[in-house]
Design an enzyme around this catalytic site. Sequence first.
Site, PDB file in Angstrom:
ATOM      1  CE  LYS A   1       5.156   1.054  -2.027  1.00 58.24           C
ATOM      2  NZ  LYS A   1       5.347   1.237  -0.571  1.00 58.24           N
TER       3      LYS A   1
ATOM      4  CD  GLN B   1       2.800  -2.441  -2.221  1.00 58.55           C
ATOM      5  OE1 GLN B   1       2.114  -1.734  -1.488  1.00 58.55           O
ATOM      6  NE2 GLN B   1       4.068  -2.718  -1.949  1.00 58.55           N
TER       7      GLN B   1
ATOM      8  CG  HIS C   1       8.566  -2.770   6.508  1.00 59.15           C
ATOM      9  ND1 HIS C   1       7.212  -2.549   6.569  1.00 59.15           N
ATOM     10  CD2 HIS C   1       8.885  -2.745   5.187  1.00 59.15           C
ATOM     11  CE1 HIS C   1       6.731  -2.390   5.343  1.00 59.15           C
ATOM     12  NE2 HIS C   1       7.725  -2.508   4.494  1.00 59.15           N
TER      13      HIS C   1
ATOM     14  CB  THR D   1       6.348  10.570  -2.362  1.00 58.70           C
ATOM     15  OG1 THR D   1       6.202   9.357  -3.114  1.00 58.70           O
ATOM     16  CG2 THR D   1       7.365  10.358  -1.254  1.00 58.70           C
TER      17      THR D   1
ATOM     18  CD  GLU E   1       5.418   1.469   2.640  1.00 62.05           C
ATOM     19  OE1 GLU E   1       6.490   1.923   2.166  1.00 62.05           O
ATOM     20  OE2 GLU E   1       4.985   0.338   2.358  1.00 62.05           O
TER      21      GLU E   1
ATOM     22  CD  GLU F   1       5.041  -3.012   8.985  1.00 65.45           C
ATOM     23  OE1 GLU F   1       5.806  -3.347   9.891  1.00 65.45           O
ATOM     24  OE2 GLU F   1       5.304  -2.073   8.190  1.00 65.45           O
TER      25      GLU F   1
ATOM     26  CG  ASP G   1       6.458   4.842  -0.172  1.00 64.14           C
ATOM     27  OD1 ASP G   1       5.941   5.289  -1.206  1.00 64.14           O
ATOM     28  OD2 ASP G   1       6.944   3.691  -0.091  1.00 64.14           O
TER      29      ASP G   1
ATOM     30  NE  ARG H   1       0.431  -0.934   2.468  1.00 60.84           N
ATOM     31  CZ  ARG H   1       1.739  -0.693   2.481  1.00 60.84           C
ATOM     32  NH1 ARG H   1       2.513  -1.135   1.507  1.00 60.84           N
ATOM     33  NH2 ARG H   1       2.265   0.001   3.462  1.00 60.84           N
TER      34      ARG H   1
ATOM     35  CD  GLU I   1       9.801   4.919   2.793  1.00 58.17           C
ATOM     36  OE1 GLU I   1      10.826   5.405   2.259  1.00 58.17           O
ATOM     37  OE2 GLU I   1       9.059   4.116   2.219  1.00 58.17           O
TER      38      GLU I   1
ATOM     39  CG  ASP J   1      10.958   4.025  -1.050  1.00 60.39           C
ATOM     40  OD1 ASP J   1      11.584   4.473  -0.064  1.00 60.39           O
ATOM     41  OD2 ASP J   1       9.801   3.600  -0.964  1.00 60.39           O
TER      42      ASP J   1
END
Lengths: 452, 452
Positions: free
Chosen positions: B277, B264, B158, B281, B223, B397, B257, B261, B225, B151
Site C-alpha cells: 500500500k 499484499q 467489501h 495514495t 481502492e 472484487e 488507495d 495484491r 475510498e 486507513d
Amino acid sequence: MRLDHTHDVTAKSWLESANLKDTPFPLQNLPFGVFRRTGTAEGFRGGVALGDQVIDLGALADAAALHGLAVEAARACAKPGLNQFFDMGPTAWRALRHTLFALFKADGRSQSSSQHRSQLDTPGIDVLEKCLVAQSDVEYCVPAQIGDYTDFYTSLDHARNIVKLIRPDAIVSPNFHWIPSAYHGRVSSIGVSGQQIRRPFGQRLKAGSQEPELQACGRLDYELELGIFVGTGNEQGTRIPVESAEDHVFGLCLLNDWSARDIQSWESAPLGPFLAKNFATTLSPWIVTMDALAPYRAPWTRSEGEPQPLPYLSSAGTYESGAMDIQLEVSLETRETRRNGMSPTRLSRTSFRHQYWTVAQMVAHHTIGGCNLRSGDLLGSGTISGPTHGEAGALIELTEAGRAPLKLPNGESRSFLEDGDIVVMTGWCERPGYARIGFGENRGEVTPAKWA
Amino acid sequence: MRLDHTHDVTAKSWLESANLKDTPFPLQNLPFGVFRRTGTAEGFRGGVALGDQVIDLGALADAAALHGLAVEAARACAKPGLNQFFDMGPTAWRALRHTLFALFKADGRSQSSSQHRSQLDTPGIDVLEKCLVAQSDVEYCVPAQIGDYTDFYTSLDHARNIVKLIRPDAIVSPNFHWIPSAYHGRVSSIGVSGQQIRRPFGQRLKAGSQEPELQACGRLDYELELGIFVGTGNEQGTRIPVESAEDHVFGLCLLNDWSARDIQSWESAPLGPFLAKNFATTLSPWIVTMDALAPYRAPWTRSEGEPQPLPYLSSAGTYESGAMDIQLEVSLETRETRRNGMSPTRLSRTSFRHQYWTVAQMVAHHTIGGCNLRSGDLLGSGTISGPTHGEAGALIELTEAGRAPLKLPNGESRSFLEDGDIVVMTGWCERPGYARIGFGENRGEVTPAKWA
C-alpha cells in the site's frame, strides 16, 4: 562506517565530566538531541551531549571559529528539529563530528582565554565553555519532525516467544524468514523520555465471551526497541540499495513501543495492531550516530536451516558487519521501590546483535517498492529479545502472558505494568580497545486511566 | 451539521460558470484546495472552487472588505497547507463559507465597478474578479501537511467480498462488527490527482512455491475510498466523544488507495499491509466541507442480526443522520481508449451511504485510547463497496481476484491494472430540492515498473 581518530580510546576532553568512567557521553560518542533550559520559553534547538553538558550548536556556530561545512551543519542544527541537518548527509554529519571532537579534545591547551591565543584559528576554552549548558538544567523534545514512523518486527527470538504463547505447536509466519516485516505506526503520540503514559481504554474480549466491552487496559506492556532515524531519504518510485542503505541512516536511540495486550489481541486481525500501540511511543533524547557506533559492529549470520536473503537484501557489508552489538537493559521502578528508596529492578538484558534482520536490510526493504523515506523519518527495530529467557524485551514474554508473574525483590509481583510503574531502558556499547559509549536513558511512567 | 441559506438551491452566482447544470462547484459547494498557476514558481496557497474558477483566498483577504473571523480565516488559508485554517475550528470555517457565499451570490448587483459603490461595505464584482484564477490554468498539491494518515476498513460488503475470494465458507473477522477497524498508512507517498504511479517491485510467493521471488507487481489494483480531513484534534490522553466528533472533521475528498495484491497476500500476516500500500495514495484536490454535505445526510441503520455499537460509538446523531449519500463512480482509461478517443469505461458505481461505520464513529474510536489527532490528519474510509456486484470498489472484487476478467467495450480485458491505465474516480451528491455538488476528479496513471 569507518574507524578514524574520533574512535581513539586514548583521546580525552578538557571537559572533565566527559572523561569519567561511567559517563555515557565521552568524547568518542557525541550524540545529537534537541533541548532547551528547563521551564523556560527558550526555543528548542539542537545540541550534542558531552559528559554532563550539552554543547549548544547554534551558540557554537555564533561564537566559535567553525569553518565551512561544519558551521553550516551547526547552524542547521539550531532549530527545533534536526531534519535540515539530517538532510545535509553523511559528509556534513562527519564534518561536524570531527570539528566537535577537535574543539573539545584536550590537546595541551591551557584554560587560558582566547585573547592570549588570538593568532590561532581555534577558539579558546573560555569561548567554548560559554556554549555549554548543564544536562541537569535542560529538557528535551523529540529530536526531529518525524514524517512517518515505521515499526519493524525483526527479532526471531521475540517472534518465537510470542507464537509459543498463543499455541505451543504454532510456528512463526513463514514470511518472517524472508521479509523484514513492518507496519506503519503513529507519529502524533511519540514523546521523549520522561513521558507520562496514560493507561488507555479500549475494547477487549473476555475469555468465553462473544461480545467485547470497553475497559481500561488490563495488560499494559512495554517493548524494548531501538529507534532508527533516517538521515537522507529517496525519491518516490526509487529504491535505496542495501549496499548504500547505511549512508541514509543518521543514528539510533532507545524506543519504548508501549503495548496494550488485551486491546491488541482483539483488534489486530486482519490489519495489525492499531489502538493497542498508537496511544504512546517513547524515545530517548539522544541519537547516537552511525559513526559513533562504528567500532561495535558485528558479523551477521544466518543459522543453519534459515534461508539466505534475496539478493536485494544481501551484500558483503550485510554479512561482515551488518549486526551491531548494542547492550540493552530494561529496569522497573514501582511506587513501592521509589517510596523505599530501592534500586530499580532489572527485568532483562540483551544485545541488538541477535536481530534476524539488519538496519540496512530494513531500509532496503522499505524502499524496494518505491516508497519514499524522508529526512527525520523514524524506524523502530521491533522488540529486541535475545535467545534466552532473561533476554526478552517485553513483559508478555517474561511472564508468559501473565501466567508466570515476575517476583520483584521487595515482594511485589508483576504480570503486566501497574499504575505508577516507571520503565527505564538503557543502552551502551563496549569493546576492548574502544571507549564505552552510552545511549542515556529512556524513562516512561504509567499513569492511571482517566475517562477524559 | 445544519441547513442554512448557503444550501438554498435557488441561489445563483454572478459568476456564470457556477450556475451551469454540470458544474461540480456551484455556489452551494465551495470546496477548499491548495493551488498555484501551472508551471510557475508561485507559492502554493489555499483556494475555493467556484464554477470553472479558483477563488484565491489570500488575494481576497488583501483586496476585499472581509471582516473579523472571515478575513482571519482567509489569511490562514494563504499558505501551502490548510492546517492553520483547519485548526481555527468550525466557527471560522463557517464564517468564511458564509462570507464567500455572500460575496459571490448574484444579488442584483450590476457589474459596476467598486468606485460606484464605495459607500457600501461590499467589494465590487470587479474587485472580486481579480481574485479568480481559471481552474484550467492551475495545478494542485496535497491540501494540508498531513501528520498521520489512518486507513479504515468500514464497508461490510467489501469485507465480505474479500473474504469470499479467500475461502467461500470463511467469515468476516468477528471484530469487524464491533470495531471501525483501521491501520496506519504512509504519509510520504500521498499525492494529488494527476499522480503517476510507478508499478512497484516486491516479494511475492508463487502458488505452490516455498520461496518468494522479487518481481514487479502483477496484480496492481485501486481502492475507491473517501479521504476525511481532520479539522481540529485532541490532546494526547483524551478522547473525542462520538456526539461531537463531526465538529472535528473539516471535510472529505476522493482517495485512491493503490494496492499491490500479490505483495499484499504474502506480506500481510501478522502485521497487516505495508509495501502493498505504501508506494502511493492519491487524493482529489478539493475538500468538500461537512457544511456543504449537510443536505445529503442519511439515516444509519444496522441490519437485523448485526450488533448495536458499544455506547462510546453510539449517539442519536449517529442513527438519525450518521450516513452520507455520496455517489461514487470509478472509470478506466487505457492506452487503447485514449488512442481511439473513446470514453473511459465505467467500472463501478456506488454510494458511501452503505458503510457499516460512520465518520463520527471512526473519529471516536480512533481516540478512545487517548491517541491524539492533529489538524490536517487524514483518515481513509476504507474501500467503499455497495451490496451488489457492480458496486464493488476494487478490481479484486469486480474480477473475482482475476478469475473473471472484465471485458471493456473496445475488446480489451482487465484482471488487474496494466501500464498506461488511468483510474478516474468521481463523486457527487444530489437530492430533490437541493443543489448537485461534486468532488471533482481523482486521476492516477500507472507507469511501468523500473529498477531505479
